[in-house]
Design an enzyme around this catalytic site. Structure first.
Site, PDB file in Angstrom:
ATOM      1  N   GLY A 266      -6.154  13.105 -14.270  1.00  0.00           N
ATOM      2  CA  GLY A 266      -7.269  12.161 -14.340  1.00  0.00           C
ATOM      3  C   GLY A 266      -7.608  11.662 -15.721  1.00  0.00           C
ATOM      4  O   GLY A 266      -8.575  10.907 -15.879  1.00  0.00           O
ATOM      5  N   CYS A 378      -2.637 -15.436   0.110  1.00  0.00           N
ATOM      6  CA  CYS A 378      -3.702 -16.177   0.788  1.00  0.00           C
ATOM      7  C   CYS A 378      -4.916 -15.290   1.023  1.00  0.00           C
ATOM      8  O   CYS A 378      -5.283 -15.031   2.164  1.00  0.00           O
ATOM      9  CB  CYS A 378      -3.141 -16.717   2.095  1.00  0.00           C
ATOM     10  SG  CYS A 378      -3.696 -18.370   2.398  1.00  0.00           S
TER      11      CYS A 378
END
Ligand code: LLP
Length: 455
Positions: A266, A378
């Site tokens: 992390g 799209c």
């Protein structure tokens, strides 16, 4: 060779530091523009460029900051063969989240004792595969975070090395979707961990405990990380019998013969141009402090992003420029299928205009204006940024989307029937295509005739 020849840092660019052989960050501005233009001309766009020399530098910095720890690369950040081989050579272990990742790590030459498989709701075929691999590679470790998963392992006859994943109840990360430490999906609840670990020792060789706070931890979230680490230290001490147990249930129980405490990965990287890089030595020191005396156990960490993020850029070409009353929409040939992070997490990636449009001045000599850089998909969400100030783009310009080496190609997909981009790796001044550009034929190759046959 010079770093510039390798496509790496340009000593004259901002953010680079000539005096530092292994700078803590490589900014998007540090990449050699001429080299990136050449690569785009030769290999077309969209194109991922991954600098293996930088991957190696990142590994070296991690190993230097955690000299006594086990450093395991979370391969999900970038599983390309060339990256895996670089990380293997640099001396890191591999943490794999699926059978597929394990398969690729094995193919890249990681020995069993450097392989860690972390099962998260593992499909049966993944468990079958891993148990099978463990027969020939008994030094491999399986990390599991649910009693049900432990049962499924035992049902398959697995009695090998096991690490218990714990939910420490504290998480961190750059977005709620990647904050794992407090999400019930991951790990055995902290309050049950001692009992589950002890019971597991009757069926497996329990070698470690594990927790992962989340991904992309910023410097201002280090308190959560520290809290997690400290809880894991306490848990490990209780299990190995270094501290008296708090609860009657475990008092007097046989100590477990643990080898390590894995506090996950992390470590954040600076995506924004003005973000400060993580002070890794300070994080390492804070981690060692927080975990406390481990009575001889090894500390383990699992960075993914830190290893590969700033070693990669995504090159994309401007194909459409549309002024609108609100902003200029800059259409490019890469989209959310190539780099999903902005659409999925609202993630910020720096975008550098490298110029190249016919008849246009260099980007530095153009005006700065707000631009929305949008892909060909799209969907409204298919944009790398909205209204961001940048050197006015023109059709034909090459843009470098920076810090794209982690979870970039890895999360690429084929939505809208878009073949995935090619990837070039740089090493020792050489560039080579390590993943060819997909073709539409690659997408349809899995299709079979419908039951009705051709109509
Ligand atoms: N260990 C475990 C058990 C993990 O689940 C992860 C990441 C890591 C280590 C490495 O975390 P890192 O050092 O890379 O932050 N796709 C998201 C990130 C998802 C990370 C999932 N687990 C993104 O693009 O930000």
């Amino acid at each position: 060779m010079t770093a510039t020849e390798g496509g790496g840092p340009d000593a004259n660019a901002s953010g680079g530091d000539e005096s530092d052989a292994n700078p803590t960050v490589r900014r998007t501005d540090d990449w050699d523009a001429g080299r990136l233009h050449d690569l785009a001309d030769e290999h077309d766009t969209p194109l991922y460029v991954q600098d293996l020399d930088r991957v190696r530098e990142n590994c070296e910095r991690l190993l230097a900051a955690f000299p006594d720890a086990d450093v395991r690369y979370a391969v999900k950040a970038h599983t390309g063969r060339a990256v895996l081989e670089t990380v293997r050579d640099a001396g890191l272990d591999a943490e794999c989240a699926s059978a597929g990742e394990l398969d690729r790590a094995l193919a890249a030459g990681f020995d069993g004792d450097r392989l860690h498989y972390t099962a998260v709701n593992p499909p049966a075929r993944d468990l079958d595969y891993v148990v099978d691999v463990a027969e020939s590679e008994p030094a491999l470790t399986v990390t599991a975070g649910a009693v049900d998963t432990l049962d499924r392992l035992a049902e398959r006859g697995y009695d090998g090395r096991l690490c218990l994943r714990v939910n420490p109840g504290v998480g961190a990360g750059h977005h709620e979707k990647v904050t794992t430490g407090s999400a019930p999906k991951f790990g055995v609840p902290y309050g049950r961990a001692v009992r589950v670990a002890r019971e597991s020792a009757e069926r497996f060789d329990v070698v470690g405990v594990h927790a992962h706070a989340g991904s992309g931890i910023d410097p201002d979230q280090l308190d959560s990380h520290r809290e997690l680490v400290s809880r894991m230290g306490d848990l490990a001490r209780e299990l190995i019998g270094v501290e008296p147990a708090d609860d009657a249930g475990s008092r007097g129980a046989d100590p477990l013969d643990l080898e390590y405490v894995d506090v996950g990965g992390g470590f954040g990287v600076p995506y924004r141009e003005d973000d400060e890089p993580l002070d890794l030595p300070a994080v390492a020191e804070a981690t060692r402090d927080a975990v406390g005396d481990l009575g001889g156990l090894t500390l383990a960490v699992e960075p993914g992003r830190y290893v590969v993020a700033d070693a990669g850029v995504l090159l994309t070409r401007v194909n459409t420029v549309k002024p609108t009353p609100a902003e200029t929409v800059v259409g490019v040939d890469a989209g959310m299928t190539d780099l999903l992070r902005p659409a999925m997490y609202d993630a910020y990636h720096p975008i550098r205009n490298l110029g190249g449009a016919d008849g246009e001045p260099a980007p530095a000599d153009r005006g700065v204006e707000p631009a929305t850089v949008a892909g060909p998909i799209c969907e409204t969400g298919d944009a790398f940024c909205t209204g961001r100030a940048m050197a006015r783009p023109a059709r034909g310009d090459l843009l470098a989307v920076g810090v794209a080496g982690a979870y970039g190609y890895e999360m690429a997909n084929q939505y809208n029937s878009r073949p995935r981009p090619a990837e070039v790796a740089l090493a020792d001044g050489e560039a080579s295509v390590v993943r060819r550009r997909e073709l539409v034929a690659d997408l349809t190759t899995v299709e079979r005739e419908s039951p009705g046959g051709k109509r």
